[in-house]
Design an enzyme around this catalytic site. Sequence first.
Site, mmCIF file in Angstrom:
data_model
loop_
_atom_site.group_PDB
_atom_site.id
_atom_site.type_symbol
_atom_site.label_atom_id
_atom_site.label_comp_id
_atom_site.label_asym_id
_atom_site.label_seq_id
_atom_site.Cartn_x
_atom_site.Cartn_y
_atom_site.Cartn_z
ATOM 1 N N HIS A 72 32.098 37.704 33.420
ATOM 2 C CA HIS A 72 32.093 36.889 34.719
ATOM 3 C C HIS A 72 31.627 35.266 34.437
ATOM 4 C CE1 HIS A 72 32.520 40.518 37.605
ATOM 5 N NE2 HIS A 72 33.682 40.003 37.420
ATOM 6 N N GLY B 284 35.741 37.837 46.100
ATOM 7 C CA GLY B 284 36.419 38.216 47.360
ATOM 8 C C GLY B 284 35.550 38.886 48.365
ATOM 9 N N HIS C 137 28.450 37.079 41.947
ATOM 10 C CA HIS C 137 29.976 37.364 42.078
ATOM 11 C C HIS C 137 30.316 38.666 42.726
ATOM 12 C CE1 HIS C 137 33.965 36.802 40.162
ATOM 13 N NE2 HIS C 137 34.119 38.263 40.558
ATOM 14 N N ASN D 159 34.115 36.043 51.432
ATOM 15 C CA ASN D 159 34.687 36.545 52.855
ATOM 16 C C ASN D 159 33.747 37.514 53.557
ATOM 17 O OD1 ASN D 159 37.272 35.240 52.654
ATOM 18 N ND2 ASN D 159 37.219 36.404 50.711
ATOM 19 N N ARG E 76 37.049 45.464 53.050
ATOM 20 C CA ARG E 76 37.371 45.153 54.244
ATOM 21 C C ARG E 76 37.466 46.428 54.984
ATOM 22 N NH1 ARG E 76 41.884 41.212 51.917
ATOM 23 N NH2 ARG E 76 41.535 42.873 50.302
ATOM 24 N N ARG F 105 33.676 51.143 40.020
ATOM 25 C CA ARG F 105 32.577 51.182 38.762
ATOM 26 C C ARG F 105 31.149 51.649 39.265
ATOM 27 N NH1 ARG F 105 33.867 45.844 35.632
ATOM 28 N NH2 ARG F 105 35.572 45.649 36.766
ATOM 29 N N GLY G 297 33.216 40.633 43.919
ATOM 30 C CA GLY G 297 34.630 40.895 43.967
ATOM 31 C C GLY G 297 35.005 42.566 43.511
ATOM 32 N N ASN G 298 36.201 42.723 43.072
ATOM 33 C CA ASN G 298 36.086 44.143 42.792
ATOM 34 C C ASN G 298 35.471 44.539 41.454
ATOM 35 O OD1 ASN G 298 37.618 46.570 43.409
ATOM 36 N ND2 ASN G 298 39.161 46.233 42.101
ATOM 37 N N ASN H 122 45.890 34.164 31.952
ATOM 38 C CA ASN H 122 45.332 35.341 32.065
ATOM 39 C C ASN H 122 46.082 36.494 31.727
ATOM 40 O OD1 ASN H 122 43.560 37.392 32.504
ATOM 41 N ND2 ASN H 122 42.745 36.665 34.446
ATOM 42 N N GLU I 14 38.378 30.236 38.310
ATOM 43 C CA GLU I 14 38.244 30.368 36.755
ATOM 44 C C GLU I 14 39.221 29.634 36.071
ATOM 45 O OE1 GLU I 14 37.709 34.757 37.954
ATOM 46 O OE2 GLU I 14 36.698 34.999 35.837
ATOM 47 N N ARG J 150 42.331 32.843 29.074
ATOM 48 C CA ARG J 150 40.975 33.705 29.262
ATOM 49 C C ARG J 150 41.039 34.771 28.272
ATOM 50 N NH1 ARG J 150 40.102 38.491 33.282
ATOM 51 N NH2 ARG J 150 37.947 38.633 33.283
HETATM 52 P P1 AMP Z 1 38.162 39.829 43.938
HETATM 53 O O1 AMP Z 1 38.100 40.731 42.903
HETATM 54 O O2 AMP Z 1 37.413 38.745 43.824
HETATM 55 O O3 AMP Z 1 39.607 39.393 44.248
HETATM 56 O O4 AMP Z 1 37.684 40.651 45.302
HETATM 57 C C1 AMP Z 1 38.614 41.715 45.755
HETATM 58 C C2 AMP Z 1 37.746 42.201 46.899
HETATM 59 O O5 AMP Z 1 37.354 41.104 47.998
HETATM 60 C C3 AMP Z 1 38.498 43.264 47.663
HETATM 61 O O6 AMP Z 1 38.526 44.702 47.209
HETATM 62 C C4 AMP Z 1 37.989 43.305 48.947
HETATM 63 O O7 AMP Z 1 37.104 44.510 49.203
HETATM 64 C C5 AMP Z 1 37.246 42.063 49.106
HETATM 65 N N1 AMP Z 1 37.666 41.358 50.325
HETATM 66 C C6 AMP Z 1 38.337 40.223 50.414
HETATM 67 N N2 AMP Z 1 38.340 39.664 51.647
HETATM 68 C C7 AMP Z 1 37.528 40.397 52.213
HETATM 69 C C8 AMP Z 1 37.361 40.023 53.777
HETATM 70 N N3 AMP Z 1 37.552 39.226 54.471
HETATM 71 N N4 AMP Z 1 35.914 40.718 53.900
HETATM 72 C C9 AMP Z 1 35.450 41.722 53.274
HETATM 73 N N5 AMP Z 1 35.829 41.672 51.824
HETATM 74 C C10 AMP Z 1 36.818 41.050 51.731
#
Ligand code: AMP
Length: 387
Positions: free
Chosen positions: A174, A322, A202, A326, A277, A235, A204-205, A7, A373, A85
């Site tokens: 994604h 993320g 999905h 979680n 978090r 975003r 995540g960030n 990647n 991925e 990727r």
């Molecule tokens: P990713 O882009 O999939 O790596 O997701 C990143 C995001 O996941 C981070 O910005 C966190 O906000 C969120 N994250 C990771 N661990 C946790 C958790 N235990 N509780 C809440 N949010 C989490």
Amino acid sequence: MKILTINSGSSSLKVALFEMRDEKRVSFLEVEKIGEDISRVLLEKETVFEGKIEDHYEALKKIEKILNEKNILKNFDQLSAVGHRVVHGGEKFKKSVIIDKKVIKDIKELSSLAPLHNPSNLKGIEAILKKAPSLTQVAVFDTAFHQTMPKKAYLYAIDYKTAQKEKIRRYGFHGTSHMHVAKEGAKILKKELKDLNLITIHLGNGASITAIKNGKSVDTSMGFTPLEGLVMGTRSGDIDPGVLLYLMEKGFEAKEIEELLNKRSGLKGLCGKNDMREIEKIKANSQTASLAFEIFCYRVKKYIGAYMAALGEVEALIFTAGIGENSLEVRERVCENLEIFGIKLDKEKNKRNETIISKKSSKVKVLVIKTDEEIEIARETKRLLLA
Ligand code: AMP
């Protein structure tokens, strides 16, 4: 069979080595700050090198040396293939492909649609070409999984000719992640993917949600760019296009608006923080953090409603990435009051982070599945190599 997945970012590389006999991830390396005064290489998140790395080619040489020193891989000659990727495949690439000169040219041409990503992805491809020219390379596109969307889902209601000429349509992103969790979901549900309707979420960030009918993507929240849809870390997601026109009339430059929507919006724009978090920690005492949390979850909920309507029948919702994997609180809030759709969350199972977090009586199952991925890229690479 050993396969490397890459990647490649503008100044970074994420590299995973797989032994495909048992689909085992043998190693994961990251190279950061390529081209800067001090670059860094991490192996399994531990720093193993600090110093100048000039470019992506040098970064790959470093990786080969580290893998050799750690007795993980003698050299790249032991690889069967490399999978990359690639963010944007436009309408051209509906599937993964073996990379040749023509494919490289096409990926280059698609850079106008993904100016931040495709040129960076090409750096990884070109570095391997220089390092190991005889190795088979495969491109796996983020957009490919969504190429099955029907016109009613991917066309925007703007002047048709202009849209055609400028290639303006929903592409979706994604895709590799949505495809991976859909496949894993089918295994858990003990059904064939082609017999399943799913909503994959999905979070995540970056965040996106996909409606899957009979195993195929039929709608997704990210659009022409990865800006549309859900609220994300930085975003905006959905916004009235009139706001952009208003800002332009007020004298904002395109670059400023791009920066506002991509970097100073979403959770960060709303409360100053983009890490869920932290937001969860402070929201009891912070009105802005509490509001950001509510807006984030509300947007996901609205899309679930829309995709339930689009699909009619749904076997499962799948949370991933993320936040999805979680955050118990986000999953609980998103699934609140969705009984009308046959979605009943089991709060205890959710708290225990189990794979199936819906009640037995829930018509629609709710699953939590870790996205991967890289393994999907490695599988696609193997498939094309053996085809
Ligand atoms: P990713 O882009 O999939 O790596 O997701 C990143 C995001 O996941 C981070 O910005 C966190 O906000 C969120 N994250 C990771 N661990 C946790 C958790 N235990 N509780 C809440 N949010 C989490």
